[in-house]
Design an enzyme around this catalytic site. Structure first.
Site, PDB file in Angstrom:
ATOM      1  N   GLU A 223      20.172  53.058  45.841  1.00  0.00           N
ATOM      2  CA  GLU A 223      20.611  51.701  46.192  1.00  0.00           C
ATOM      3  C   GLU A 223      20.970  51.641  47.665  1.00  0.00           C
ATOM      4  O   GLU A 223      22.047  52.093  48.065  1.00  0.00           O
ATOM      5  CB  GLU A 223      21.826  51.273  45.354  1.00  0.00           C
ATOM      6  CG  GLU A 223      21.523  51.114  43.882  1.00  0.00           C
ATOM      7  CD  GLU A 223      22.739  50.687  43.059  1.00  0.00           C
ATOM      8  OE1 GLU A 223      23.700  50.123  43.618  1.00  0.00           O
ATOM      9  OE2 GLU A 223      22.722  50.940  41.841  1.00  0.00           O
TER      10      GLU A 223
ATOM     11  N   GLU B 141      26.314  55.362  38.285  1.00  0.00           N
ATOM     12  CA  GLU B 141      27.509  55.593  39.107  1.00  0.00           C
ATOM     13  C   GLU B 141      28.724  56.028  38.282  1.00  0.00           C
ATOM     14  O   GLU B 141      29.849  55.634  38.590  1.00  0.00           O
ATOM     15  CB  GLU B 141      27.854  54.328  39.901  1.00  0.00           C
ATOM     16  CG  GLU B 141      26.831  53.968  40.955  1.00  0.00           C
ATOM     17  CD  GLU B 141      27.323  52.897  41.924  1.00  0.00           C
ATOM     18  OE1 GLU B 141      28.236  52.144  41.558  1.00  0.00           O
ATOM     19  OE2 GLU B 141      26.784  52.835  43.048  1.00  0.00           O
TER      20      GLU B 141
HETATM   21  C1  GAL Z   1      26.612  49.394  42.675  1.00  0.00           C
HETATM   22  C2  GAL Z   1      26.013  49.271  41.287  1.00  0.00           C
HETATM   23  C3  GAL Z   1      24.987  48.156  41.243  1.00  0.00           C
HETATM   24  C4  GAL Z   1      25.552  46.904  41.852  1.00  0.00           C
HETATM   25  C5  GAL Z   1      26.009  47.199  43.253  1.00  0.00           C
HETATM   26  C6  GAL Z   1      26.598  46.012  43.973  1.00  0.00           C
HETATM   27  O1  GAL Z   1      27.774  50.116  42.652  1.00  0.00           O
HETATM   28  O2  GAL Z   1      25.412  50.481  40.918  1.00  0.00           O
HETATM   29  O3  GAL Z   1      24.626  47.927  39.914  1.00  0.00           O
HETATM   30  O4  GAL Z   1      26.601  46.469  41.077  1.00  0.00           O
HETATM   31  O5  GAL Z   1      26.993  48.170  43.230  1.00  0.00           O
HETATM   32  O6  GAL Z   1      25.692  44.995  44.038  1.00  0.00           O
END
Ligand code: GAL
Length: 848
Positions: free
Chosen positions: A257, A188
Site C-alpha cells: 500500500e 496489518e
Molecule cells: C491501511 C489499511 C487499508 C486502508 C488504509 C487507509 O492501514 O490496510 O485497508 O484502510 O490503511 O486508507
C-alpha cells in the site's frame, strides 16, 4: 478468394477458421514463485507496478475503462480486497452479483492482459463497513475476532476457502492459466497484535498455514506482519517503504500500500498528495531494491450505499488517485507516474539481474547502481528537503532538485526526474444544471417533488420495550443506520411544566437527534477521531404526558483498531433531565424505553420510489426533519460523469432508480485552518500535510454512475434526517476546463525518444506537449503562453521578470486547430529573453 485456392489450402483455411472459432482461448499456466529479488513468473524475475481498484467502489460498466486506463498508465497488476460482508450478507447466502461480481472483475483484468493481486483478508480495513466483516459474525456464540479463537478461525477459513475455490473453479490462478499471481491473508495484524496478547502468534501461524494449505499455486503475502511465517512474504504499507526489509533474505521487497493521497471523512478537509513526492517515494523504493509496489488507490471510487466504514468516512473515496472518483484520468498525476513507470521498466533488466550497490555521497545524496557485465542502471537521489545539488557520478555531473530522484537506465543519461513533470495537467470543472429544468412530466406539483413524512418515534409493530438503555449495534445488527429510543414521562402540575430544562444525552456515537413532544429539539454528532456524542439540549416540557424520542444513528461501522468489532454505538447513557423547577435531576437511563430498529419508510421500501403514498398536492415541506422526498428527472445529456450537488440539504441517504448512491452530508463542514493550495512536495508526507477545502462542506457532490441512469423518467428518492430544501439540489457534470503544461529547459527530453535513435534521442532537449483529452477535440485557444521565468499554477500562470515577446504567437501557431502539439523548449524556438537564466515555457490551452 476461396475459389482461387487449391483444395488443400481450402482444407487448411477451414481448419484454421474452425480453430479460431471453437478452440478454447489459449491458456498458459504460469509458475509463480519468488526469491530475494523479485516475484518470479515462469522463471523470470519481474519488476511490477500494481494499482488498487476495489470492484464494489465502481460499477461493472466502469471496470473495462478503469482497467485499460491503469494499463495505459503503466500498471501491470490490479490489486483488490475481497469484501466478505458484501458477498455473504447472511451466513451461507452468497451474493456475487453486479458490483459484487468478483469473477467478472478478475476476468476483465485478465482480458486487458494484466495480473491480479487478490487480497482476501478476510479482514480488510479499507474504510469499509466493519472492516469487511459480516455483522452476523459478531453474534456467533463464543466468537472473538482476529485471534486464536475456534469459532472465528472456522468462519475465516470457510470464507477464504470459498473464495479460493471459486477462483480455482474459474481457473483464475496463474498456476491454472489465470491472472492471479499473488494473494493476501489477514491485513496489518502486526499493527495491533500486541493487544491480543499470547493468542496473537498462534493466530498468525494458523492463518499462514491455513492459507498455504488452500494450495493456490501462487505466493501469499501478509502486510505489516514482521513475523509472517514462511513461506508467506511480509510486505510494507506506508507513504514510503524504501527502508523496509522483509524478514528473510529469501523474500522480495514488496510494498502493498503506497498511498497516493488519503481518504476523506465527514468533517475533514480534502487530502491530496503532490505527485512529485509520490514519484519520489516510488523511485526510492525501486532504487533501494524494491521490485513490486502497489498504489493504494489507483482508482478509489465511491462508497455506495452503506458500505463506508470509519465511522464518518465520506461517500467519495476519490483518494487523489491517478484515476479520479469518476474514473477520469487525473493529470498530471497519471501522466507523471506513467513516465516514472516507463522509466523504471527501462531499468528492468538491470534491476532483476542484481542487488543495487548503494553509496552515500553525503548524508543526503544516495546513489544506487544496478550493474552487471551487460547492463547498468542508476538512481541518484537527493533527500535534502530544501537544497538542490550537483552530483558527480561516473565522470558526469547531474543537477538534482531537493527531494528528487533521477533515473539513468544506461547509467549515463537521465530519462526521468521525480520533481520535473513533463506531463501536461488538466483542470476539471463541474458544470451545474438545475434539477428543476430537468424534471420530467410526471410530478408537476410542488416543483416536481413529492414527499412522505417519516413518523417521529415508534411506528412499527416490531418495536419492543426494555428497562435500561441498549447498545445499538448489538440490537440493530446493522440492518439500518437508525435506532429509536422512546420514552414518555408525566409531569404533575407543581412539577416542572412549562419550565426550561436540559436534556443531557451521552452516546457512544455516531450521531443523534432528540425530539420532544414530536418536535426536533436538537442533536449532536461525533467525529472521525471521537465518535461519542455528549449533548445538553434545552427542552420545554408540558404538564402531563411528554414524549422523548431519541433517534440514534451510525455513520459506517468502525473498521480498524484492536477489538474494533466490540466498540459499540448508540445511546448507552446516562440520559438525564437536568434543572427541573425544584432544581432536581431525573436520571432516565434505567427507565423502560421502547425501541424501534430502522424506519417505517425502510420497511415500506420507499427508496425504490414505487411503494408508499407520496404527497404532492399541498405545499412542499422544506427544512423539515425526517422527510422522504421523491422526484422524476431527465438525465443530463452527453457522456460526462454525473454528480448530484446536495447543497441545501442536511444529512441523509439518496437513491437513483432504487440504487443507493450513498449517505449525503453537505452540512458537515471541515475546520477553517490547515489547508494549502500549494503544498510543498519536499519533505516527508503525512496524511494531513496537504489539505484543500477548509471551512467548506467535506462533500457536496455525489457520484451517480451513468449506467444507473436512463435518458429520462429517472427516480430520485432522498431520506432527509435533519431538514433541507430539495429544490436546491442540482446536477453537476464533470468536464475538462483547461490543459496546461510547464516545462523548463532543465527537464529531461520526452521519454518516448529514449529508444528512438539512441544517442540523439537521449540527448534531445525538453519538449512541451499538449493533448486534448477527448477524441474529436482540438486546441481552440491559448489562454496563456510565456517563455522565460513564468510562475503560478494551471489557471493562474503569470509572466515573470523575463519573458519572450513571441511565445504566445509561436504556441498559437503550433497548436491551434490540432488535437495535440509539441514545442521544443529552447532558445532556438523562442530566442533568448534573458541570457544565463534557466528558462521555462508555461502554456494554458482550451480544447473544444
Ligand atoms: C491501511 C489499511 C487499508 C486502508 C488504509 C487507509 O492501514 O490496510 O485497508 O484502510 O490503511 O486508507
Amino acid at each position: 478468394m476461396v475459389a482461387a485456392m487449391s483444395v488443400k489450402k481450402v482444407d487448411q483455411f477451414i481448419f484454421l477458421w474452425f480453430l479460431a472459432i471453437y478452440a478454447p482461448a489459449a491458456t498458459f499456466c504460469a509458475n509463480v514463485t519468488y526469491d530475494h529479488r523479485a516475484l518470479i513468473i515462469d522463471g523470470n524475475r519481474r519488476v511490477l507496478i500494481s494499482g488498487s481498484i476495489h470492484y464494489p467502489r465502481s460499477t461493472p460498466e466502469m471496470w473495462p475503462d478503469l482497467i485499460q486506463r491503469s494499463k495505459d498508465g503503466g500498471v501491470d497488476v490490479i490489486e483488490t480486497y475481497v469484501f466478505w460482508n458484501l458477498h455473504e450478507p447472511i451466513r451461507g447466502q452468497y451474493n456475487f452479483e453486479g458490483r459484487g461480481d468478483l469473477v467478472k472483475f478478475v476476468k476483465e483484468v485478465a482480458a486487458a492482459g494484466l495480473y491480479v493481486h487478490l487480497r482476501i483478508g478476510p479482514y480488510v480495513c479499507a474504510e469499509w463497513n466493519y472492516g469487511g466483516f459480516p455483522i452476523w459474525l459478531h453474534f456467533i456464540p463464543g466468537i472473538k475476532f482476529r485471534t486464536d479463537n475456534e469459532p472465528f478461525k472456522a468462519e475465516m477459513k470457510r470464507f477464504t476457502a470459498k473464495i479460493v475455490n471459486m477462483m480455482k473453479q474459474e481457473s483464475l490462478y496463474a498456476s491454472q492459466g489465470g491472472p492471479i499471481i499473488l494473494s493476501q491473508i489477514e491485513n496489518e495484524y502486526g499493527d495491533v497484535d500486541w493487544a491480543y496478547g499470547p493468542a496473537a502468534k498462534p493466530y498468525i501461524k494458523w492463518a499462514a498455514s491455513m492459507a498455504t494449505s488452500l494450495d493456490t499455486g501462487v505466493p501469499w503475502v501478509m502486510c505489516m506482519q514482521a513475523d509472517a511465517p514462511n513461506p508467506i512474504i511480509d510486505t510494507c504499507n506506508g507513504f514510503y517503504c524504501d527502508q523496509f526489509t522483509p524478514n528473510s533474505n529469501a523474500k522480495p521487497k514488496i510494498w502493498t500500500e503506497g498511498y497516493n493521497g488519503w481518504f476523506l471523512y465527514y468533517g475533514g478537509a480534502v487530502p491530496y498528495r503532490p505527485v512529485e513526492d509520490l514519484a519520489f517515494a516510488v523511485a526510492r523504493f525501486y532504487q533501494l531494491g524494491g521490485t513490486f509496489m502497489n498504489y493504494y488507490m489507483y482508482h478509489g471510487g465511491t462508497n455506495f450505499g452503506r458500505t463506508t466504514g470509519g465511522p464518518f468516512v465520506a461517500t467519495s473515496y476519490d483518494y487523489d488517485a491517478p484515476l479520479d472518483e469518476y474514473g477520469i484520468i487525473r493529470q498530471p498525476k497519471w501522466g507523471h507516474l506513467k513516465d516514472l513507470h516507463d522509466s523504471i521498466k527501462l531499468c528492468e533488466e538491470a534491476l532483476i539481474a542484481t542487488d543495487p550497490a548503494v553509496t552515500s555521497l553525503d548524508p543526503n545524496i544516495e546513489v544506487a547502481v544496478y550493474k552487471t557485465d551487460n547492463v547498468c542502471a542508476a538512481f541518484l537521489a537527493n533527500i535534502n528537503t530544501t537544497i538542490d545539488v550537483t552530483v558527480n557520478f561516473s565522470s558526469n555531473s547531474y543537477r538534482l532538485p531537493a527531494w528528487s530522484v533521477s533515473i539513468l537506465p544506461d547509467c549515463k543519461n537521465v530519462v526521468f526526474n521525480t520533481a520535473k513533470i513533463n506531463s501536461a495537467s488538466t483542470v476539471s470543472i463541474f458544470r451545474t444544471e438545475s434539477l428543476k429544468q430537468e424534471v420530467g412530466s410526471l410530478e408537476n406539483d410542488s416543483l416536481g417533488w413529492s414527499w412522505i413524512s417519516e413518523p417521529i418515534g415508534i411506528s412499527k409493530n416490531d418495536s419492543f420495550s426494555k428497562f435500561g438503555l441498549l447498545e445499538q449495534i448489538n440490537t440493530t445488527a446493522d440492518r439500518s443506520d437508525y435506532f429509536w429510543y422512546s420514552l414518555s414521562i408525566n409531569l404533575e402540575d407543581d412539577d416542572d411544566s412549562g419550565s426550561q430544562t436540559v436534556l443531557h444525552i451521552e452516546s457512544l456515537g455516531h450521531a443523534l437527534y432528540a425530539f420532544i413532544n414530536g418536535k426536533l429539539a436538537g442533536g449532536g454528532t461525533g467525529n472521525n477521531t471521537n465518535a461519542t456524542v455528549n449533548v445538553d439540549i434545552p427542552v420545554t416540557l408540558v404538564t402531563g404526558k411528554n414524549t422523548i424520542d431519541l433517534l440514534s444513528l451510525t455513520v459506517g461501522l468502525q473498521n480498524f483498531g484492536a477489538f474494533f468489532d466490540t466498540w459499540g454505538a448508540g445511546i448507552t447513557g446516562p440520559v438525564t433531565l437536568k434543572g427541573l423547577k425544584n432544581g432536581s435531576t431525573i436520571d432516565l437511563s434505567s427507565q423502560q424505553w421502547t425501541y424501534q430498529v430502522g424506519l417505517l419508510g425502510e420497511d415500506l421500501g420507499l427508496s425504490s420510489g414505487n411503494a408508499g403514498k407520496w404527497n404532492s398536492q399541498s405545499t412542499l415541506p422544506k427544512n423539515q426533519s425526517l422527510t422522504w422526498y421523491k422526484t422524476n428527472f431527465v438525465a443530463p445529456s452527453g457522456n460526462d460523469p454525473v454528480a448530484i450537488d446536495f447543497t441545501g440539504m442536511g444529512k441523509g441517504e439518496a437513491w437513483v432508480n432504487g440504487q443507493s448512491i450513498g449517505r449525503y452530508w453537505p452540512t458537515y463542514v471541515s475546520p477553517n485552518s490547515g489547508c494549502t493550495n500549494s503544498c510543498d512536495y519536499r519533505g516527508y508526507y503525512y496524511q494531513s500535510k496537504c489539505l484543500r477545502n477548509c471551512g467548506k462542506p467535506s462533500q457536496t457532490l455525489y457520484h451517480v454512475p451513468r449506467s444507473w441512469l436512463k435518458s429520462d423518467n429517472n427516480t430520485l428518492v432522498l431520506f432527509e434526517e435533519s431538514g433541507g430544501d430539495p429544490t436546491k439540489i442540482s446536477f453537476a457534470t464533470k468536464q475538462i476546463g483547461s490543459v496546461c503544461s510547464y516545462i523548463s529547459e532543465s527537464h529531461p527530453p520526452p521519454l518516448d525518444l529514449w529508444n528512438s535513435d539512441t544517442e540523439s534521442g537521449r540527448k534531445a532537449g525538453p519538449v512541451l506537449s499538449l493533448d486534448c483529452p477527448y477524441p474529436n477535440q482540438v486546441i481552440s485557444s491559448i489562454k496563456f503562453a510565456s517563455f522565460g521565468t513564468p510562475y503560478g499554477t494551471c489557471g493562474n500562470f503569470n509572466h515573470g521578470s523575463c519573458s519572450s515577446n513571441s511565445a504566445l504567437y509561436i504556441v498559437q501557431k503550433a497548436c491551434i486547430g490540432s488535437s495535440s502539439c509539441n514545442i521544443n523548449v529552447s532558445v532556438n524556438t523562442f530566442g533568448d529573453p534573458c541570457k544565463g537564466v534557466t528558462k521555462s515555457l508555461a502554456v494554458e490551452a482550451s480544447c473544444m
